[in-house]
Enzyme design. Structure first.
Site, PDB file in Angstrom:
ATOM      1  N   SER A  43     -21.208 -45.742 -34.554  1.00  0.00           N
ATOM      2  CA  SER A  43     -20.013 -46.088 -35.315  1.00  0.00           C
ATOM      3  C   SER A  43     -20.262 -47.116 -36.404  1.00  0.00           C
ATOM      4  CB  SER A  43     -18.931 -46.605 -34.363  1.00  0.00           C
ATOM      5  OG  SER A  43     -19.423 -47.663 -33.550  1.00  0.00           O
ATOM      6  N   HIS A 250     -15.613 -53.883 -34.782  1.00  0.00           N
ATOM      7  CA  HIS A 250     -16.363 -53.099 -35.765  1.00  0.00           C
ATOM      8  C   HIS A 250     -16.173 -53.709 -37.152  1.00  0.00           C
ATOM      9  CE1 HIS A 250     -16.464 -50.036 -32.569  1.00  0.00           C
ATOM     10  NE2 HIS A 250     -17.498 -49.528 -33.238  1.00  0.00           N
TER      11      HIS A 250
END
Length: 268
Positions: A43, A250
């Site tokens: 990711s 993230h």
């Protein structure tokens, strides 16, 4: 006919001047444009957290703001394949992402290992459970990084080399997540934040060692993210987001463009 020493030096100086005035930069851009680039990984490469996801990528959540796309847009490689996928582990890379690689591939980027080490479970444990449980879970992850992950990284790196023997391979690491002594007034304790940062450093060190042993370039994003961690006041990382848990921890779009992109560009 041989040039005299004076004539040879004069010719070199003239050539340098001509290139400077008429397009050395263009020649370098043309060389860059000949690159066949493949972006692999998890990711952090697909761009989870940056938004603007390509609907065709489904659960892989490939973002138009991810650093591989930004690099390709700026450098116009002759071909670009983007197979990085949210949630990918080492086995997912070898099983499903290597299709575009070939002897013609010149450049490969990859982020991998965090999901194998249980990154998501570490963060969930630390957010929901006690400090002692959090630190214990981080230590379990570090043990996995020491004992099991190196062999899995070796399998990925060897598979990349087998399919793309001529490629320059850039392995990018993960940021430190927290600014210690920062502006957060709630959430995890400083001991938990420190343990998580240590876990990230531990993963990066192991990844760098395996990359080097395969002749690959390891690029640390820690310097680029320094001053932009969670609790910094100018974070390039999402903290826990209960409305979109998948984007938690993230990089934001700024983390991709300001953190990962320049780190990759410097070594690509």
């Amino acid at each position: 006919m041989k040039l005299s020493r004076f004539a040879a030096i004069s010719s070199s100086l003239l050539l340098g001047a001509v290139l400077a005035l008429t397009g050395a930069g263009t020649a370098q851009a043309a060389e860059t444009a000949a690159v066949d680039y493949v972006a692999l990984g998890d990711s952090y490469s697909s761009g989870v957290g940056a938004g603007s996801y390509d609907g065709a990528s489904g659960d892989c959540k490939r973002s138009t703001r991810a650093f591989p796309v930004l690099w390709a847009s700026a450098n116009a490689p002759s071909s670009f394949a983007f197979t990085a996928c949210s949630g990918a582990r080492t086995g997912d890379v070898t099983a499903g992402q290597l299709g575009p690689l070939s002897t013609a591939t010149d450049l490969v980027s990859v982020t991998i290992g965090g999901n194998d080490a249980g990154f998501a479970d570490v963060m969930t444990t630390c957010v929901l459970q006690s400090e002692a449980t959090c630190i214990n879970r981080v230590n379990q992850a570090k043990s996995y990084v020491d004992t099991t992950l190196p062999g899995r990284l070796d399998a990925v790196y060897s598979a990349i080399r087998a399919k793309a023997p001529n490629a320059r391979v850039v392995v990018l690491g993960y940021p430190r997540f927290y600014k210690l002594g920062g502006g957060c007034v709630a959430g995890l304790s400083e001991n938990e934040r420190r343990a998580i940062n240590d876990g990230s450093d531990h993963l990066n060190a192991a990844t760098a060692k395996r990359a080097a042993d395969h002749g690959y370039t390891f690029a640390s994003v820690v310097p680029a993210f320094t001053g932009h961690e969670i609790c910094s006041g100018s974070a390039w990382l999402h903290s826990v987001n209960w409305l979109n848990i998948g984007e938690s921890y993230h990089p934001t779009a700024s983390g991709q463009s300001g953190g990962y992109l320049p780190t990759f560009r410097a070594v690509a």
